[in-house]
Design an enzyme around this catalytic site. Structure first.
Site, short mmCIF file in Angstrom:
data_model
loop_
_atom_site.label_atom_id
_atom_site.label_comp_id
_atom_site.label_asym_id
_atom_site.label_seq_id
_atom_site.Cartn_x
_atom_site.Cartn_y
_atom_site.Cartn_z
N ASP A 191 0.87 -1.19 0.00
CA ASP A 191 0.00 0.00 0.00
C ASP A 191 0.90 1.23 0.00
OD1 ASP A 191 -2.28 1.80 0.43
OD2 ASP A 191 -3.33 -0.02 1.04
N HIS A 281 -2.95 3.14 -4.61
CA HIS A 281 -2.33 2.68 -3.35
C HIS A 281 -0.91 2.17 -3.58
CE1 HIS A 281 -5.79 2.86 -0.54
NE2 HIS A 281 -6.50 2.73 -1.64
N GLU A 341 -9.95 2.75 -5.13
CA GLU A 341 -9.59 4.13 -4.79
C GLU A 341 -8.46 4.68 -5.66
OE1 GLU A 341 -10.97 4.17 -0.15
OE2 GLU A 341 -8.87 3.68 -0.50
C1 TNX Z 1 -10.87 1.77 2.63
S1 TNX Z 1 -11.40 -1.11 1.60
C2 TNX Z 1 -9.77 1.21 2.02
C3 TNX Z 1 -8.51 1.07 2.77
C4 TNX Z 1 -8.57 1.78 4.10
C5 TNX Z 1 -9.90 1.46 4.76
C6 TNX Z 1 -10.05 2.04 6.15
C7 TNX Z 1 -10.53 -0.50 0.53
C8 TNX Z 1 -10.56 -1.20 -0.70
N1 TNX Z 1 -9.82 0.63 0.78
O1 TNX Z 1 -7.43 1.54 2.01
O2 TNX Z 1 -7.51 1.34 4.88
O3 TNX Z 1 -10.95 1.96 3.97
O4 TNX Z 1 -11.17 1.51 6.80
#
Ligand code: TNX
Length: 756
Positions: A191, A281, A341
Site C-alpha cells: 500500500d 495505493h 480508490e
Molecule cells: C478503505 S477497503 C480502504 C482502505 C482503508 C480502509 C479504512 C478499501 C478497498 N480501501 O485503504 O484502509 O478503507 O477503513
C-alpha cells in the site's frame, strides 16, 4: 511439521491447557455453532490409553494435527497407531460436500467422518472446543455432530502495509482464526505506506519501500499512546532502523518467510489470498521506482495517492514481473489485484495515459482503469489464476471472470452490476465487517445480526456469492496487541455469520456461548476487548442520590476508577461494591483483564438532575412532524440552512416514503412520558444525528459516519416533552433509529404528538 511450527504450537500448548469451561447447561460452548448437535448419554474419558488411529497414510498430516490439538488442550501426547481398537479416535474420509464433517463421541471412541482432508481439520477444531476439564478428569461429552458451513469463503483480512507484523505474529493470528473455522486469509501486502513482500527482481521494494519516516498516523498514534496510557498504540521499537542518522520505521517478509506462513496456513486449512494493490495505493513502490508514475514522483491527488502510470509499457512490465513472483509464492488459485480508490487526476494530464486512451479507443480515464485491470487479468488467466478485485471494478467495464469483493455499502450499483454480469462476489461491507472501526460504535450485536446481503439485490442471483469476509485495516493499529483488541471477540461473532445459516442465529444464545469462550482467550493471552459494562452510558442521570452498580459480564475483569479526571491505572480504586453518590460525579473506569493487562477506559458522568417538567398542549394530533431538507450535509446544524423540500407526518422516527438519499430530516413534536422516571434514549444512525429534549442536547451522534449507536439518560416528569431529532445521510444508504427504555431497562413504545 517444521521446527518453527512445532515451537509455535508448544508455546500455544503451554498457554492453553485447561481452557474450556462448561456452558450453563453444562455442555461446552461451541463457536461457530454446528449445523446439528445432539448430546447423548455419558462421555468419553480422554487419557493416555487413548490411541489415534491412522489407517490411511495420505491422512498423516491431518492425524498429526489431531494429536497436536489434543496435546494443546489436555497436555496428553497420544500415540498414533495403525490398528483399530477401543478407546480410540478414528478418522474416515467419506467424500461429499466441501468442508462438511460429522463428529461422533461416545464413551468408547471418537469418530470423525470427513468429506475432505480439510474437513478433518474443521472437525478437530470442534473437538478442541469439546474437551473439558472436570474434577481432575479430561472428558469429552458424548455427542453426535453433523456440520457444514453456510459459506465456502470465510475470510479474514489483515493489512500489514500501514504497520508491519512479523511472520510469527501473523502465524499466531492464523492459528486464532482457524480455531473459529475461517479458511481464507487475505494478506494486504502492499500500500502507500509500505511494501512488505520481497520481490527478487526489484530489491528496492523492500530495501527502500518497506521503510518510512514516521507519518501523520504514526505521530497521532504516539500521542494516543501517551494520552490514553495505552502501550498498544506504541510503534514497536523492533521495527525501527537507522539510515544515515535518520530513524526509519518498517519491515518486510523475505520470500522464505512468506512460504513459511503459507505452509503454516495450509496446515491449518487456510488458503492465503495475497493482495498487491494496483494501480492506486502504490506510492510505496513509486517511492523506489518513480518512473512508474505519470510525473516521476509520489504525491496525492484530491483524495487518494497518485497511482501508477498505465500509459507506460514499463509499468505494465513491472506489474507483471511482480505478479510472476507472487504466483510462484502463493499456491491459492485466487490473487487480489486491489484496483480500489484510484485517483485519476494525473492520468487526465499525462501524455502517456492520453496516448494509451487514443490507441486503445477508450472513452475516458475510468475506461483506462478498466483496460489496465483487464491487462492484468489476462496475465492472471495465462498463469491459471483467478483475479479478485475491490468493487470499484464495476465502475468501468468489468470482465466476466473477475471475483468482486464488495466493501462499499453505499455503492449500490456494484452488486447488481456484478450479478447481472455473472461475476462471483465476496461480501465485506465496511458498515459491519471492518474491524478497524471502533467497537463501541459498531457493536458486536450489530455485527452478529447484520444481514450482509442487501434487500435490493435479486435473490435469484445470490448463488454467485462465494462467501463473506471481515477486514482489518491498520492505519491506527501499530501492534499485534491492538489487532487482537480490534478483532476479538468480533471474530467469534463473525464466525457464526460465515458458518451458520442466517435464520438459525440468535444473539442471546450466542452471547452466552461467547462468554464461555473468554477463559480460553485468556489462556492464549489474546488481547481482546472486554465486553461493554452494561448500563453505563455517556451520561447517567439520577435524582437525589443513587447507588452505582457495575456488573461486568466476564469473570475476572477488574474495574478500577478515578473521579479526578486522571486515567486510572492498576493502583487506582478497585470497584468491589456499589458506590453511593449524591452529587454529579465524573468517573473514569478502566477494565483490566485477568492477566492484569489494561483495556478500555470508560469515561462517564453520573449527573444529578431534577425531573424536567412536562407540558400539556391544548390542541394536538398524534405523530411527529418530519421536514425533509434535500442536500448533502456534514453536521446536523447545516440541515435547516437549506429549504424544506417536503413535510410529512410520521408515527415515530422513520424515514418517510419518497425521501431520497440526499436527506436532512428534522423531526419535531412532543414525546409522551408516562411517569416520573429516568429514561434511557438510544440513538443509532448512519450518518449523523442529534436528539434534543426540552431544547437540551441529550445525544450527540453528529458527523458523517457509518452506523453508530449512542445512549444517554435524562430525568423526565410525567407529561409531554418537546422533542427534536435531526438526522442526515450523505447519500450512501443510511438509517436512523431511536429507542426509549424505562429505568428497568425495558424498551417502551414511545407515543408522540404534534401541535398544529
Ligand atoms: C478503505 S477497503 C480502504 C482502505 C482503508 C480502509 C479504512 C478499501 C478497498 N480501501 O485503504 O484502509 O478503507 O477503513
Amino acid at each position: 511439521m517444521n521446527r518453527l511450527i512445532f515451537r509455535l504450537l508448544t508455546i500455544l500448548l503451554l498457554s492453553s491447557i485447561c481452557t474450556n469451561i462448561l456452558a450453563n447447561d453444562s455442555k461446552p460452548a461451541l463457536i461457530p455453532y454446528p449445523t446439528s448437535v445432539e448430546w447423548t448419554e455419558g462421555s468419553y474419558s480422554l487419557s493416555n490409553k487413548t490411541r489415534i488411529i491412522l489407517t490411511d497414510r495420505s491422512l498423516e498430516e491431518e492425524i498429526k494435527f489431531i494429536k497436536e490439538v489434543i496435546l494443546q488442550e489436555s497436555g496428553l501426547s497420544l500415540p498414533i497407531t495403525s490398528k483399530n481398537k477401543e478407546q480410540s479416535i478414528i478418522t474416515i474420509l467419506t467424500g461429499g460436500e466441501t468442508d462438511s464433517y460429522s463428529l461422533i463421541v461416545n464413551p468408547k471412541n471418537i469418530t470423525i467422518e470427513a468429506s475432505t482432508k480439510r474437513s478433518i481439520l474443521l472437525a478437530t477444531q470442534t473437538l478442541r472446543q469439546l474437551i473439558v476439564h472436570k474434577d481432575g478428569e479430561i472428558i469429552i461429552p458424548s455427542v453426535i455432530i453433523n456440520d457444514k458451513p453456510e459459506w465456502e469463503w470465510r475470510g479474514m483480512h489483515l493489512d500489514v502495509s500501514r504497520h508491519f507484523y512479523d511472520k510469527n505474529e501473523v502465524m499466531r493470528f492464523l492459528d486464532l482464526i482457524a480455531r473459529y473455522k475461517f479458511n481464507k486469509f487475505h494478506w494486504h501486502l502492499t500500500d502507500d505506506q509500505g511494501w512488505r513482500v520481497e520481490i527478487k527482481k526489484y530489491p528496492e521494494l523492500t530495501e527502500v519501500s518497506a521503510w518510512r519516516e514516521y507519518n501523520k498516523h504514526d505521530l497521532t498514534l504516539l500521542r494516543m499512546a501517551e494520552k490514553e496510557h495505552n502501550t498498544n498504540y506504541l510503534l514497536p521499537e523492533k521495527r525501527l532502523r537507522e539510515v544515515n542518522g535518520t530513524k526509519q520505521y518498517g519491515g518486510y517478509y523475505t520470500q522464505e518467510e512468506i512460504q513459511e506462513v503459507v505452509n503454516y496456513a495450509t496446515s491449518l486449512g487456510i488458503d492465503v489470498l495475497p493482495e498487491i494493490d494496483m494501480p492506486g495505493h502504490m506510492s510505496g513502490a513509486i517511492a523506489s521506482y518513480p518512473e512508474l508514475s505519470c510525473f516521476n514522483s509520489t504525491g496525492w491527488g484530491k483524495v487518494f495517492s497518485s497511482p501508477l502510470c498505465p500509459g507506460k509499457d514499463k509499468t505494465l512490465d513491472f506489474c507483471k514481473d511482480i505478479l510472476r513472483e507472487i504466483f510462484d509464492l502463493f499456491p491459492f488459485e485466487y490473487i487480489h489485484l486491489g484496483a480500489d480508490e484510484v485517483e485519476k487526476i494525473n492520468w487526465e494530464k499525462c501524455p502517456h495515459c492520453q496516448e494509451r486512451i487514443i490507441q486503445e479507443g477508450l472513452a475516458n480515464e475510468k475506461e483506462l482503469q478498466s483496460w489496465f485491470v483487464k491487462e492484468m487479468e489476462n496475465f492472471f488467466i495465462e498463469n491459471d489464476r483467478k483475479m479478485v478485485a475491490w468493487d470499484e471494478v464495476t465502475e468501468g467495464s468489468i470482465s466476466k471472470t473477475t471475483t468482486m469483493m464488495w466493501w462499499r455499502p453505499w455503492a449500490r450499483t456494484a452488486l447488481p452490476i456484478a450479478f447481472e454480469n455473472g461475476n462471483k462476489v465476496i461480501l465485506a461491507p465496511n458498515s459491519t465487517n471492518y474491524f478497524d472501526f471502533k467497537q463501541h460504535a459498531n457493536t458486536l450485536q450489530d455485527l452478529y445480526e447484520a444481514n450482509l446481503i442487501p434487500s435490493y439485490v435479486d435473490s435469484t442471483k445470490t448463488d454467485l456469492i462465494l462467501g463473506v469476509q471481515a477486514n482489518i485495516w491498520c492505519e491506527y493499529i501499530p501492534s499485534m496487541e491492538q489487532v487482537e483488541y480490534m478483532a476479538f471477540p468480533r471474530i467469534l461473532a463473525f464466525s457464526e455469520t460465515a458458518w451458520r445459516k442466517e435464520e438459525r442465529k440468535e444473539w442471546n444464545d450466542f452471547y452466552q456461548r461467547m462468554i464461555n469462550h473468554f477463559p480460553s482467550l485468556d489462556k492464549l493471552g489474546v488481547n481482546y476487548r472486554p465486553l461493554d459494562l452494561p448500563g453505563v452510558f455517556g451520561v447517567n442521570a439520577f435524582v437525589d442520590n443513587t447507588e452505582i452498580v457495575w456488573n461486568h459480564p466476564l469473570k475476572g475483569i477488574e474495574l478500577r476508577y478515578t473521579t479526578d479526571g486522571t486515567i486510572p491505572n492498576n493502583q487506582s480504586s478497585l470497584y468491589t461494591k456499589p458506590i453511593e453518590i449524591d452529587t454529579t460525579t465524573h468517573f473514569m473506569i478502566r477494565m483490566f483483564r485477568p492477566n492484569g493487562s489494561a483495556a478500555d477506559i470508560i469515561n462517564t458522568i453520573y449527573k444529578k438532575e431534577k425531573y424536567r417538567i412536562g407540558v400539556y398542549p391544548e390542541v394536538s394530533s398524534p405523530g411527529l412532524r418530519c421536514d425533509w431538507h434535500e442536500g448533502i450535509f456534514n453536521r446536523v446544524a447545516e440541515i435547516e440552512q437549506s429549504p424544506i423540500k417536503e413535510t410529512y407526518k410520521v408515527e415515530g422516527i422513520t424515514i418517510p416514503q419518497g425521501v431520497n438519499g440526499k436527506r436532512g430530516l428534522i423531526y419535531t413534536g412532543y414525546i409522551n412520558i408516562p411517569k416520573d422516571e429516568i429514561y434511557t434514549f438510544s440513538l443509532g444512525s448512519d450518518d449523523g444525528s442529534v436528539l434534543y429534549i426540552n431544547g437540551e442536547t441529550i445525544i450527540d451522534n453528529d458527523g458523517p459516519h457509518s452506523p453508530i449507536t449512542i445512549e444517554g439518560q435524562v430525568a423526565l416528569a410525567k407529561g409531554f416533552h418537546p422533542i427534536k431529532l435531526a438526522y442526515f445521510d450523505m447519500n450512501n444508504g443510511g438509517f436512523v433509529k431511536l429507542q426509549v427504555f424505562d429505568c428497568k431497562g425495558n424498551e417502551i413504545e414511545a407515543q408522540y404528538i404534534t401541535r398544529p
